[in-house]
Scaffold this motif. Sequence first.
Motif, PDB file in Angstrom:
ATOM      1  N   LEU A  27       0.946  -1.163   0.038  1.00  0.00           N
ATOM      2  CA  LEU A  27       0.013  -0.074  -0.115  1.00  0.00           C
ATOM      3  C   LEU A  27       0.992   0.968  -0.132  1.00  0.00           C
ATOM      4  N   THR A  28       0.578   2.148  -0.926  1.00  0.00           N
ATOM      5  CA  THR A  28       1.224   3.608  -0.892  1.00  0.00           C
ATOM      6  C   THR A  28       0.143   4.582  -0.601  1.00  0.00           C
ATOM      7  N   THR A  29       0.546   5.592  -0.070  1.00  0.00           N
ATOM      8  CA  THR A  29      -0.225   6.853  -0.109  1.00  0.00           C
ATOM      9  C   THR A  29       0.455   8.031  -0.642  1.00  0.00           C
ATOM     10  N   LEU A  30      -0.074   8.621  -1.809  1.00  0.00           N
ATOM     11  CA  LEU A  30       0.515   9.670  -2.364  1.00  0.00           C
ATOM     12  C   LEU A  30      -0.404  11.026  -1.852  1.00  0.00           C
ATOM     13  N   LYS A  31       0.207  11.964  -1.508  1.00  0.00           N
ATOM     14  CA  LYS A  31      -0.513  13.088  -1.179  1.00  0.00           C
ATOM     15  C   LYS A  31      -0.148  14.096  -2.276  1.00  0.00           C
ATOM     16  N   ILE A  32      -0.885  14.672  -3.193  1.00  0.00           N
ATOM     17  CA  ILE A  32      -0.579  15.470  -4.240  1.00  0.00           C
ATOM     18  C   ILE A  32      -1.191  17.118  -4.030  1.00  0.00           C
ATOM     19  N   GLN A  33      -0.491  17.824  -3.986  1.00  0.00           N
ATOM     20  CA  GLN A  33      -0.632  19.226  -3.853  1.00  0.00           C
ATOM     21  C   GLN A  33      -1.316  19.821  -5.389  1.00  0.00           C
ATOM     22  N   LEU A  34      -2.432  20.187  -5.339  1.00  0.00           N
ATOM     23  CA  LEU A  34      -2.724  20.704  -6.708  1.00  0.00           C
ATOM     24  C   LEU A  34      -2.489  22.034  -6.847  1.00  0.00           C
ATOM     25  N   HIS A  35      -2.427  22.623  -8.137  1.00  0.00           N
ATOM     26  CA  HIS A  35      -2.282  23.911  -8.587  1.00  0.00           C
ATOM     27  C   HIS A  35      -2.639  25.051  -7.648  1.00  0.00           C
ATOM     28  N   GLU A  36      -1.949  25.783  -7.396  1.00  0.00           N
ATOM     29  CA  GLU A  36      -2.138  26.905  -6.339  1.00  0.00           C
ATOM     30  C   GLU A  36      -2.242  26.439  -4.992  1.00  0.00           C
ATOM     31  N   ASP A  38      -4.183  25.061  -2.841  1.00  0.00           N
ATOM     32  CA  ASP A  38      -5.509  25.259  -1.795  1.00  0.00           C
ATOM     33  C   ASP A  38      -5.977  23.833  -1.748  1.00  0.00           C
ATOM     34  N   CYS A  39      -5.242  22.876  -2.381  1.00  0.00           N
ATOM     35  CA  CYS A  39      -6.121  21.540  -1.986  1.00  0.00           C
ATOM     36  C   CYS A  39      -5.129  20.341  -2.138  1.00  0.00           C
ATOM     37  N   ASN A  40      -5.008  19.402  -1.210  1.00  0.00           N
ATOM     38  CA  ASN A  40      -4.046  18.211  -1.414  1.00  0.00           C
ATOM     39  C   ASN A  40      -5.232  17.142  -1.696  1.00  0.00           C
ATOM     40  N   LEU A  41      -4.839  16.381  -2.582  1.00  0.00           N
ATOM     41  CA  LEU A  41      -5.250  15.036  -2.605  1.00  0.00           C
ATOM     42  C   LEU A  41      -4.695  13.900  -1.997  1.00  0.00           C
ATOM     43  N   ILE A  42      -5.510  12.978  -1.308  1.00  0.00           N
ATOM     44  CA  ILE A  42      -4.686  11.757  -0.863  1.00  0.00           C
ATOM     45  C   ILE A  42      -5.290  10.585  -1.614  1.00  0.00           C
ATOM     46  N   ILE A  43      -4.174   9.957  -2.255  1.00  0.00           N
ATOM     47  CA  ILE A  43      -4.577   8.847  -3.361  1.00  0.00           C
ATOM     48  C   ILE A  43      -3.976   7.744  -2.650  1.00  0.00           C
ATOM     49  N   LYS A  44      -4.403   6.557  -2.460  1.00  0.00           N
ATOM     50  CA  LYS A  44      -4.103   5.181  -1.789  1.00  0.00           C
ATOM     51  C   LYS A  44      -4.164   4.409  -3.240  1.00  0.00           C
TER      52      LYS A  44
END
Length: 120
Positions: A27-36, A38-44
């Motif tokens: 299992l890997t967890t990717l935290k992705i900060q979107l442009h600008e 103002d939002c982080n995605l957590i994608i497993k």
Amino acid sequence: MQIIEVETEIFKKEKAGSLSDHEIENLTTLKIQLHEGDCNLIIKMIATDLMTDLYSIINKHWYNRLYLIALTNSLNYSSENKNFEVFSRYPLEVFQRNDTRNLMDLGLFPNSFLFCRLKA
């Protein structure tokens, strides 16, 4: 800052408590900060998932958000040209949409913090 957990198949299995031992170990967890920023995605995902899979997930779940950002910044964006990119800052590396290496081979396992930006 808004934090959103993307409901991938592996996320649903983890939430239901039905991950196999192999899936738990990979299992890997990717935290992705979107442009600008103002939002982080957590994608497993699983370590053997491909970069192309990650691009598909971002495009599928965040097309509308990326489209609005593009409009705000006078950039062209459509689901056909898919003009965003995923990158890491340390070390600086832009991950190509058509990269068929898996997350482990790319050094993104077990966890990573990435960024997503629109290309001009």
